[in-house]
Design an enzyme around this catalytic site. Structure first.
Site, PDB file in Angstrom:
ATOM      1  N   MET A  24      -1.120  12.332   4.183  1.00 15.66           N
ATOM      2  CA  MET A  24      -1.318  12.887   5.527  1.00 15.66           C
ATOM      3  C   MET A  24       0.017  12.835   6.285  1.00 15.66           C
ATOM      4  SD  MET A  24      -5.196  12.093   6.653  1.00 15.66           S
ATOM      5  CE  MET A  24      -5.014  10.447   7.268  1.00 15.66           C
ATOM      6  N   HIS A  28       6.113   6.860   3.961  1.00  8.17           N
ATOM      7  CA  HIS A  28       6.745   5.537   4.005  1.00  8.17           C
ATOM      8  C   HIS A  28       7.037   5.084   2.579  1.00  8.17           C
ATOM      9  CE1 HIS A  28       2.807   4.140   2.811  1.00  8.17           C
ATOM     10  NE2 HIS A  28       2.262   4.656   3.908  1.00  8.17           N
ATOM     11  N   GLY A  30       5.554   3.232   0.501  1.00  9.38           N
ATOM     12  CA  GLY A  30       4.455   3.334  -0.455  1.00  9.38           C
ATOM     13  C   GLY A  30       4.374   4.735  -1.053  1.00  9.38           C
ATOM     14  N   HIS A  31       4.475   5.740  -0.194  1.00 12.53           N
ATOM     15  CA  HIS A  31       4.477   7.122  -0.701  1.00 12.53           C
ATOM     16  C   HIS A  31       5.665   7.350  -1.635  1.00 12.53           C
ATOM     17  CE1 HIS A  31       2.317   7.877   3.294  1.00 12.53           C
ATOM     18  NE2 HIS A  31       1.439   8.238   2.381  1.00 12.53           N
ATOM     19  N   GLN A  55     -11.857  13.623   8.122  1.00 13.20           N
ATOM     20  CA  GLN A  55     -12.006  12.195   7.854  1.00 13.20           C
ATOM     21  C   GLN A  55     -11.802  11.319   9.082  1.00 13.20           C
ATOM     22  OE1 GLN A  55      -8.673  12.359   4.804  1.00 13.20           O
ATOM     23  NE2 GLN A  55      -8.327  10.272   5.506  1.00 13.20           N
ATOM     24  N   GLN A 164      -2.988   2.318  -3.249  1.00 13.95           N
ATOM     25  CA  GLN A 164      -4.112   1.398  -3.461  1.00 13.95           C
ATOM     26  C   GLN A 164      -4.472   0.631  -2.191  1.00 13.95           C
ATOM     27  OE1 GLN A 164      -4.129  -0.662  -7.313  1.00 13.95           O
ATOM     28  NE2 GLN A 164      -2.116   0.196  -7.635  1.00 13.95           N
ATOM     29  N   GLN A 169     -11.662   3.876  -0.965  1.00  9.90           N
ATOM     30  CA  GLN A 169     -11.247   5.276  -1.152  1.00  9.90           C
ATOM     31  C   GLN A 169     -10.840   5.516  -2.607  1.00  9.90           C
ATOM     32  OE1 GLN A 169      -8.645   7.714   1.567  1.00  9.90           O
ATOM     33  NE2 GLN A 169      -7.083   7.281   0.043  1.00  9.90           N
TER      34      GLN A 169
END
Ligand code: PAF
Length: 177
Positions: A24, A28, A30-31, A55, A164, A169
């Site tokens: 979205m 950051h 993590g991406h 969502q 994760q 999800q």
């Protein structure tokens, strides 16, 4: 299509494979680790950036969600992403989604059961959505499942990569895939 999670094992590079990282935006570290993994395993890497109205609940402020497309584009370029897919809600076939707010805010009994009466949605098994965080976010995981299904159908990747941070999800997406 395989659904990948970050791990120490990296699949061998397939030069014709397409890897998709659904996001979205507001990218950051993590991406970036997902992008790096996808880069190692696929000839083509695509990042989708779509702030999915389906969502969000009424008290989760869709309008105020960070929109940082220029910065995201820059990070993607640096990380070697081949393409960004950043559709509009209309292009994703999501129309009249504002009604979700009205339906959630109404006192109608349908409000808690039906996130948006005007959308065709993917409905994951209730025993996966009505527990834990899903019990406090009616419609949230339907919205996630709907948009992930649309993204997979449009991009048709060989592999897709999800973080994760949200275990519920992740389990729902694994079942969907
Ligand atoms: O985890 C997210 O960022 C979103 O829920 C996702 C998977 C991109 C779907 O909108």
């Amino acid at each position: 299509m395989r659904q990948e999670e970050p791990s120490s094992e990296v699949a061998s590079l397939s030069s014709t494979a397409v890897g998709l990282i659904p996001t979205m935006g507001a990218l950051h570290a993590g991406h970036l680790s997902l992008i790096q993994r996808a880069r190692q395993e696929n000839g083509t890497v695509i990042v989708s950036i779509f702030i999915n109205p389906l969502q969000f609940g009424p008290i989760e402020d869709y309008q105020r969600y960070p929109r940082t497309l220029d910065q995201d584009r820059h990070l993607c370029e640096q990380a070697g992403v081949d393409a960004i897919f950043a559709p509009t809600a209309e292009q994703m076939g999501i129309e009249n989604w504002e009604t979700k707010e009205r339906i959630f805010n109404s006192s109608s009994p349908a409000a808690s059961a039906t996130p948006s009466l005007s959308q065709t949605q993917v409905v994951p098994p209730a025993n996966m959505t009505l527990v834990m965080c899903g019990s406090r976010r009616p419609g949230h995981f339907q919205g996630v499942a709907t948009i992930v299904t649309k993204l997979l159908n449009v991009v048709q990747p060989n592999r897709a990569y999800f973080g994760q941070k949200d275990g519920q999800q992740l389990a729902i997406i694994k079942r969907l895939v």
